[in-house]
Design a protein around this motif. Structure first.
Motif, PDB file in Angstrom:
ATOM      1  N   UNK A 167      14.403  43.228  38.701  1.00 36.03           N
ATOM      2  CA  UNK A 167      14.281  43.271  37.396  1.00 36.03           C
ATOM      3  C   UNK A 167      13.407  42.104  36.933  1.00 36.03           C
ATOM      4  N   UNK A 168      13.498  41.040  37.520  1.00 35.06           N
ATOM      5  CA  UNK A 168      12.471  39.834  37.510  1.00 35.06           C
ATOM      6  C   UNK A 168      11.170  40.083  37.639  1.00 35.06           C
ATOM      7  N   UNK A 169      11.008  40.691  38.905  1.00 34.69           N
ATOM      8  CA  UNK A 169       9.530  41.188  38.868  1.00 34.69           C
ATOM      9  C   UNK A 169       9.083  42.270  37.544  1.00 34.69           C
ATOM     10  N   UNK A 170       9.687  43.091  37.144  1.00 36.32           N
ATOM     11  CA  UNK A 170       9.590  43.901  36.019  1.00 36.32           C
ATOM     12  C   UNK A 170       9.300  43.133  34.875  1.00 36.32           C
ATOM     13  N   UNK A 171       9.887  42.217  34.732  1.00 39.15           N
ATOM     14  CA  UNK A 171      10.089  41.340  33.521  1.00 39.15           C
ATOM     15  C   UNK A 171       8.817  40.500  33.555  1.00 39.15           C
ATOM     16  N   UNK A 172       8.419  39.892  34.441  1.00 38.80           N
ATOM     17  CA  UNK A 172       7.114  39.107  34.685  1.00 38.80           C
ATOM     18  C   UNK A 172       6.001  40.062  34.556  1.00 38.80           C
ATOM     19  N   UNK A 173       6.027  41.337  34.894  1.00 37.20           N
ATOM     20  CA  UNK A 173       4.770  42.370  34.905  1.00 37.20           C
ATOM     21  C   UNK A 173       4.630  42.796  33.373  1.00 37.20           C
ATOM     22  N   UNK A 174       6.002  43.057  32.788  1.00 39.94           N
ATOM     23  CA  UNK A 174       5.871  43.435  31.458  1.00 39.94           C
ATOM     24  C   UNK A 174       5.188  42.497  30.538  1.00 39.94           C
ATOM     25  N   UNK A 175       5.409  41.130  30.796  1.00 38.58           N
ATOM     26  CA  UNK A 175       5.025  40.202  29.811  1.00 38.58           C
ATOM     27  C   UNK A 175       3.599  39.668  30.133  1.00 38.58           C
ATOM     28  N   UNK A 176       2.949  40.230  30.970  1.00 35.69           N
ATOM     29  CA  UNK A 176       1.471  39.912  31.247  1.00 35.69           C
ATOM     30  C   UNK A 176       0.569  40.986  31.192  1.00 35.69           C
ATOM     31  N   UNK A 177      -0.592  40.582  30.761  1.00 37.18           N
ATOM     32  CA  UNK A 177      -1.692  41.685  30.663  1.00 37.18           C
ATOM     33  C   UNK A 177      -2.392  41.790  32.035  1.00 37.18           C
ATOM     34  N   UNK A 178      -2.786  42.856  32.226  1.00 36.44           N
ATOM     35  CA  UNK A 178      -3.536  43.020  33.621  1.00 36.44           C
ATOM     36  C   UNK A 178      -4.871  42.103  33.936  1.00 36.44           C
ATOM     37  N   UNK A 179      -5.456  41.593  32.878  1.00 33.89           N
ATOM     38  CA  UNK A 179      -6.589  40.552  33.482  1.00 33.89           C
ATOM     39  C   UNK A 179      -5.977  39.370  33.934  1.00 33.89           C
TER      40      UNK A 179
END
Length: 388
Positions: A167-179
């Motif tokens: 869930x931590x990994x997913x939250x970090x991914x969700x809050x950041x744009x791909x670039x």
């Protein structure tokens, strides 16, 4: 473990003088915990700060040390092949400094990350063998394993606490744009221009999560890992977390040949490896880029500054009377000055550097020659093909 080595081969640890090049305090104790109670807050700060070429932020580090007697420091590595001297000796110097100043160090054996990054062809069994080999080296060269250092395998730790990690990994991914994530690809030895797999896009989000998963107060990694550590601090802003991880980014040793900004495991001439034989070390240093009077971009001088001086607190040069006679340098700046004006010649500096490096590496050679397990691990690692 290798036999006890002579005094001049003893690694820097908490019962020796400070490991810094010139201006750090002297400290002594029989263990890190007692050391922590015997040295002042200012001394602890200076010892820890001396590790980083950059510290983000110094005021936060001082505040941390004021309020937390045993900060948790995170360091990590991909098991990706044979260990070069920066990963070996410099890590021992830095870890021993941290524990002497009261830190607990969690060394993250990033086996899953190596697999994501296609190291050892993505073969997890081979990656685990390499990880075991690396631990053997750190023990042999003198990492102070006094109850303050933990080796943690990422695959085991993540699997055991998956409901906390993912869930931590997913939250970090969700809050950041791909670039933004792409700009962190440097941490894998990649660039934004490289053709990346989806796994390598996931990697920065996971490494950022590691910092919080391990409850790290301090991230002690190389300058090449800086971007993902900054990402972790930005994530703290996103979630309104006040206590951000402090970043200590240490210096990256260059390769031995001209223009090599970083050592390469695939180029055997670019670096000294921890189990290199004495003759191999001598040949590599003899062929290293080291023009007379040239300081800038000189890898031999970098080795002396970041390995020899921290290890021995001096640099001994044996030379003929005609060339100035034997000299022991206690200060790196004096050595640089004499090299720059021609008083110290590469023909004298290089043999002295080889001799000092071989003193440091001899206990490792002894261990891998005498210990059956270590010998088998080295044989297997040498048989593996290094992949990028």
């Amino acid at each position: 473990m290798a036999d006890q080595s002579p005094a001049d081969q003893t690694p820097p640890s908490s019962d020796m003088q400070s490991l810094s090049i010139s201006s750090q305090p002297t400290y002594s104790s029989s263990s890190s915990s007692s050391s922590n109670s015997q040295i002042s807050l200012e001394e602890r700060f200076r010892i820890i700060r001396s590790i980083g070429e950059e510290c983000i932020q110094e005021d936060e580090l001082l505040n941390l040390l004021t309020h937390k007697p045993e900060p948790i420091c995170y360091d990590g590595f991909e098991p990706s092949g044979r260990m070069h001297i920066a990963q070996g000796v410099m890590k021992v110097i830095n870890v021993n400094k941290l524990t002497s100043a009261g830190c607990r160090v969690k060394i993250w054996i990033a086996d899953w990350f190596a697999q994501l990054n296609n190291k050892m062809g993505g073969d997890l069994k081979k990656i685990k063998v390499v990880g075991q080999y690396l631990i053997e080296i750190w023990k042999a060269v003198g990492m102070d394993l006094n109850g303050k250092v933990e080796f943690l395998w990422s695959s085991d730790e993540i699997n055991s606490r998956a409901s906390e990690y993912w869930p931590l990994v997913m939250d970090i991914a969700r809050r950041n744009k791909l670039p933004r994530i792409m700009r962190c690809c440097q941490i894998m030895g990649r660039s934004e221009q490289d053709e990346l797999s989806a796994a390598q896009i996931l990697y920065p989000c996971m490494q950022c999560a590691d910092i919080f998963f391990l409850k790290a107060d301090i991230c002690q990694l190389g300058m090449d890992q800086r971007k993902v550590n900054v990402l972790a601090r930005e994530y703290c802003d996103d979630i309104k977390r006040k206590n951000k991880p402090i970043i200590l980014s240490h210096h990256m040793l260059p390769g031995l040949q001209q223009g090599q900004e970083k050592m390469s495991k695939s180029d055997l001439s670019s670096s000294i490896f921890m189990e290199d034989e004495e003759a191999e070390v001598n040949v590599k240093i003899k062929k290293a880029y080291c023009p007379p009077k040239v300081v800038e971009g000189n890898p031999c001088l970098e080795y002396i500054k970041y390995i020899i001086f921290p290890w021995f607190n001096e640099f001994k040069v044996d030379r003929s009377v005609d060339n100035g006679g034997d000299k022991t340098y206690k200060d790196f700046e004096e050595l640089v000055s004499e090299y720059e004006n021609g008083q110290l010649h590469p023909g004298d500096l290089k043999p002295a550097l080889s001799k000092a490096l071989n003193k440091i590496l001899q206990p490792v050679r002894d261990h891998f020659n005498k210990d059956a397990k270590a010998k088998d691990l080295l044989k297997r690692v040498k048989s593996y093909r290094v992949t990028k």
